[in-house]
Enzyme design. Structure first.
Site: not given
Length: 329
Positions: A67, A110, A138, A225-226, A300
Site C-alpha cells: 500500500k 481497517r 480517519q 493519530g500519532a 495503533s
C-alpha cells in the site's frame, strides 16, 4: 488485473466484514503467519506531509500487497482529500499482480476496525458515550467501528478547527439520521474526555491533547493519530493511570509511536509496563478488560498485514460479484 475504485469498494465491503477480517489478520500475525517489514516513510517537510510505503505477506491467504498512502493535511484547504492511497495485490502462488484498488476508504475502514476489535476487548460492555478528538479523515471509520461493538448513545466531538467537528457531525447525521441531537461539538478537549466512556484520539498533534488526570475510572482510549516519533496525543499521566496499555505491534510502536517513545526517553514511563499486543488478547493468551474501574489504552500506528488481508477480501468478493474493471497492462 482487476481495478477497483473507492465507490465500488464502499458498495462491496462493510465495517462488519472488515472487523471480522482485521481480527483474523491479527490471529495470523500472532501465529507467526505474516511477514511485515517496518514501513518506509518519506517526509515532505515543506508541506507537513508524508508518503508511506507498506508491504506485507499473509501466508494463510497466500497474498502479498503493498500500500502506498499519502497524508497531506493542507489538502483540506484546497478541497482535496488529506488521505489518499492505492494498494497493489499480488497472488503469492504465482507472483501475478491481480488487483489495483483505491486504498483511501479501505485505510479508514481497517483503521477503524482495528480500534473496534480493541474496543470489543478492552472497553466496558456498558460503555455508552464516546469522545472523538480529531475529526479528520480517519474519524468516521472510528465512529462506525465503535458503534458496531458498543451501545453508544452519545458522542462528543472536538477538533482544533471547530468547523471540522461540525462537518463530521453532519456526515454522521447523513448516514444515521436517528442520531440527530446525540452529538455535541465542543471547543475544549478536556470537556469531551471527562464526559466519555471511550476516547478516540485521531490527530496530528505533537503535544498532549488533554490532561490525563481527568480520565474517569473505566475509560478506554483508542489512540491512532500519532504515527511518527515526534507526534504525541496523550501525556505520561495517562500512560501511568492505564492498567493495560496494548499496541497493534510492539515493533511498530517502539519504532514510530511518539506517544510511547517520548515518555520512555524522558524517563516518565517504561516499556516494561506494556501489557501486550492486541493479537495476544484476541487469541486468549492474555485477558482483556478485567474490572469496571481499570483504564485501558490501545495504541495503533497501523500495520500493513491488515491492508493485505482486507485487500484480499475485497478482491475475492469483487470477483464473486463481477465488480470492478479488468485491464491488461
Amino acid at each position: 488485473m482487476l481495478v477497483l475504485s473507492q465507490e465500488e469498494i464502499r458498495e462491496l465491503y462493510t465495517m462488519e466484514e472488515c472487523l471480522r477480517d482485521v481480527e483474523m489478520a491479527f490471529r495470523h500475525e500472532a501465529a507467526g503467519g505474516t511477514v511485515t517489514p517496518v514501513r518506509t516513510v518519506i517526509a515532505h517537510e515543506k508541506r507537513g506531509a508524508v508518503t508511506l510505503y507498506m508491504p506485507s505477506f499473509v501466508e494463510e491467504i497466500e497474498y502479498t500487497a503493498v500500500k502506498v498512502v499519502s497524508i497531506f493535511p493542507q489538502n483540506v484547504e484546497k478541497g482535496l482529500p488529506s488521505l489518499q492511497g492505492v494498494t497493489l495485490l499480488t497472488e503469492a502462488k504465482s507472483g501475478r499482480h491481480v488487483a489495483l484498488m483505491d486504498a483511501t476508504w479501505l485505510t479508514v475502514l481497517r483503521t477503524g476496525a482495528s480500534s473496534g476489535v480493541a474496543t470489543r476487548l478492552l472497553a466496558r460492555p456498558d460503555a455508552r458515550s464516546c469522545a472523538v478528538l480529531g475529526c479528520g479523515a480517519q474519524a468516521l471509520g472510528q465512529v462506525q467501528a465503535i458503534m458496531a461493538v458498543r451501545p453508544i448513545e452519545r458522542f462528543w466531538l472536538y477538533n482544533r478547527t471547530r468547523a471540522r467537528a461540525e462537518q463530521l457531525a453532519d456526515r454522521i447525521y447523513s448516514l444515521y439520521p436517528e442520531w440527530k441531537g446525540s452529538i455535541t461539538c465542543v471547543d475544549d478537549a478536556d470537556e469531551a474526555v471527562s464526559a466519555a466512556d471511550i476516547v478516540v484520539l485521531s490527530t496530528k498533534a505533537t503535544e498532549p491533547l488533554f490532561d490525563g488526570s481527568i480520565l474517569r475510572p473505566g475509560t478506554h482510549i483508542n489512540a491512532i493519530g500519532a504515527y511518527q516519533p515526534h507526534m504525541q496525543e496523550f501525556d505520561a499521566v495517562t500512560l501511568n493511570r492505564c492498567r493495560k496499555v496494548v499496541v497493534d505491534t510492539k515493533e511498530g510502536a517502539l519504532h514510530e509511536a511518539g506517544d510511547l517513545i517520548k515518555p520512555i526517553q524522558q524517563g516518565e514511563w517504561s516499556i516494561d509496563r506494556l501489557y501486550g499486543e492486541i493479537g495476544e488478547l484476541i487469541t486468549g493468551q492474555k485477558p482483556g478488560r478485567e474490572t469496571d474501574e481499570e483504564i485501558t489504552l490501545y495504541k495503533s500506528v497501523g500495520i500493513a498485514f491488515l491492508d493485505t488481508m482486507v485487500a484480499c477480501a475485497v478482491y475475492e468478493k469483487a470477483k464473486r460479484l463481477g465488480a470492478g474493471t479488468t485491464v491488461t497492462l
